[in-house]
Design a protein around this motif. Structure first.
Motif, mmCIF file in Angstrom:
data_model
loop_
_atom_site.group_PDB
_atom_site.id
_atom_site.type_symbol
_atom_site.label_atom_id
_atom_site.label_comp_id
_atom_site.label_asym_id
_atom_site.label_seq_id
_atom_site.Cartn_x
_atom_site.Cartn_y
_atom_site.Cartn_z
ATOM 1 N N GLY A 313 0.815 -1.208 0.000
ATOM 2 C CA GLY A 313 0.000 0.000 0.000
ATOM 3 C C GLY A 313 0.850 1.260 0.000
ATOM 4 N N ILE A 314 0.261 2.347 -0.519
ATOM 5 C CA ILE A 314 0.883 3.664 -0.482
ATOM 6 C C ILE A 314 -0.173 4.688 -0.083
ATOM 7 C CG2 ILE A 314 2.689 3.173 -2.178
ATOM 8 C CD1 ILE A 314 0.943 4.579 -4.282
ATOM 9 N N THR A 315 0.276 5.798 0.503
ATOM 10 C CA THR A 315 -0.674 6.828 0.917
ATOM 11 C C THR A 315 -0.017 8.196 0.959
ATOM 12 O OG1 THR A 315 -2.240 7.487 2.654
ATOM 13 C CG2 THR A 315 -0.164 6.533 3.373
ATOM 14 N N TYR A 316 -0.828 9.224 0.778
ATOM 15 C CA TYR A 316 -0.397 10.616 0.986
ATOM 16 C C TYR A 316 -1.477 11.304 1.798
ATOM 17 C CZ TYR A 316 0.473 15.562 0.266
ATOM 18 O OH TYR A 316 0.676 16.909 0.469
ATOM 19 N N ASP A 317 -1.038 12.061 2.823
ATOM 20 C CA ASP A 317 -1.976 12.733 3.715
ATOM 21 C C ASP A 317 -1.578 14.197 3.870
ATOM 22 O OD1 ASP A 317 -4.179 12.373 5.848
ATOM 23 O OD2 ASP A 317 -2.585 13.382 6.944
#
Length: 391
Positions: A313-317
């Protein structure tokens, strides 16, 4: 003479054995389940107040816990149910949740197949019921992957005391519910009270949910409802919101959604968190100023199931403060999870956070990945590897 820990162990043993031995005799269709999670690993923080920190981590992917849950069929589609859930640290064996014996959940209630479920006790709010599933901190990114300060409670770090809760049945993919937590303050009905409401819909590859939370006197109700909590001073420790402990009201509006395309799942959340009337709680400082502090947060994420056992998984917040502060926090994350069996998996996660502007304390914002020692600068990197086992 028994030590406090020996006494606590004896009480827990009596509770567990008593409930499990009694319940099956009460009704032929009763059941009691003992369950739990143990999660341990190694963590690296590149800047813990100016120094590198290598440490053992506990309950990262999923917090360590053990619990009892049970049901009794009362006939006519009606059931009685209960849950008792205790958090602890596998690193040192200490009880978590401020020393509360069943600090995660403790409730009893009735459930109807047609209408829904009503429970009373210490419980999670509607954010967990309808939105948390869309955030990576509740999935693969560990608790350290929470939004800065877990401002919107998407990592479920706060439960409600003295709460009555309703969750509807599933109506062709649609469900709704809410909670009301009494403040239990004589002559001040609204003091320390909390309430929440939410709804969700799921059909095929698409799911969506939304929730609202309102907590009066949040320093004592939302953040300070544990045995170790202070009744006179601040219970808020993160740099992201510590300066707002004197707020009269905490308001959270949050929504999330996901869509599955084969092995790929795309998701995201949006939240608006407000600390209203900062400076109104007597005896608590407001170093960043008085008024209302607002935070808008947007998370986008994606995960890919390469095989039944392996996913990434990857994420940007992005978190933007306004009102009293103008702090901005940007956070990116990456993680992998490998399933060894139905009960055991291995994981690795990397996180980066950058801060700018002025934070809740009125100082230059510093990076502060959730539950880690704050950085001495605007940047911070964390890496974790670990193992989780469920029973």
């Amino acid at each position: 003479m028994k030590t406090p820990m020996q006494t606590r162990f004896t009480v827990l043993s009596c509770v567990a054995l008593g409930v499990m031995s009694f319940a099956p005799r009460g009704h032929a269709q009763s059941s009691v389940t003992l369950y739990g999670v143990v999660d341990a690993g190694l963590a690296y923080n590149n800047n813990a107040a100016g120094s590198k920190l290598y440490s053992q981590a506990s309950g990262s992917l999923q917090s360590d816990r053990w619990g009892l849950r049970g049901t009794e069929d009362l006939g006519g589609g009606l059931s009685a149910l209960f849950a008792l859930e205790d958090g602890f640290s596998i690193s040192n064996g200490k009880i978590a949740n401020g020393g509360a014996l069943f600090g995660k959940r403790a409730y009893v209630g009735l459930s109807s197949h047609e209408a829904g479920t009503v429970t009373l006790g210490r419980q999670y709010d509607s954010v967990l019921d309808f939105v948390s599933r869309f955030s990576v901190s509740d999935d693969w990114a560990t608790g350290y992957g929470s939004h800065p300060g877990d401002l919107d409670n998407l990592n479920n770090n706060s439960s409600e005391n003295n709460a009555i809760k309703f969750l509807s049945a599933d109506y062709r993919g649609f469900s709704f519910g809410g909670t009301y937590a009494f403040g239990n303050q004589a002559g001040q009905f609204g003091r320390n009270a909390e309430w929440s409401a939410g709804a969700g819909y799921s059909h095929g590859p698409f799911a969506v949910g939304a929730a609202y939370v309102n907590a009066r006197d949040p320093n004592y109700s939302f953040y300070g409802n544990l045995p170790s909590s202070s009744t006179t001073s601040s219970n808020m420790t993160s740099l992201i919101n510590a300066g707002y402990a004197s707020a009269k009201t905490l308001q959270i509006v949050v929504a999330g959604a996901s869509y599955q395309l084969g092995r790929l799942t795309l998701g995201g959340t949006y939240s608006n968190t407000q600390y209203q009337d900062v400076g109104s709680e007597a005896g608590i400082a407001a170093p960043g100023g008085q008024g209302t502090a607002r935070f808008n947060n947007v998370e986008v994420n994606a995960k890919y199931q390469f095989t039944p056992a392996f996913r990434m998984g990857i994420t940007y917040d992005w978190t933007k403060g306004s009102g009293i502060n103008d702090a901005t926090y940007e956070q990116a994350g990456w993680g992998v999870d490998y399933v060894l069996s139905l009960r055991t998996d291995l994981y690795a996660v990397g996180l980066y956070q950058h801060a700018s502007g002025t934070d809740s304390t009125g100082q230059a914002a510093r990076a502060n990945i959730y539950a880690m020692t704050p950085s001495s600068t605007a940047n911070q990197v964390a890496v974790l590897i670990g193992m989780r086992h469920k029973f």
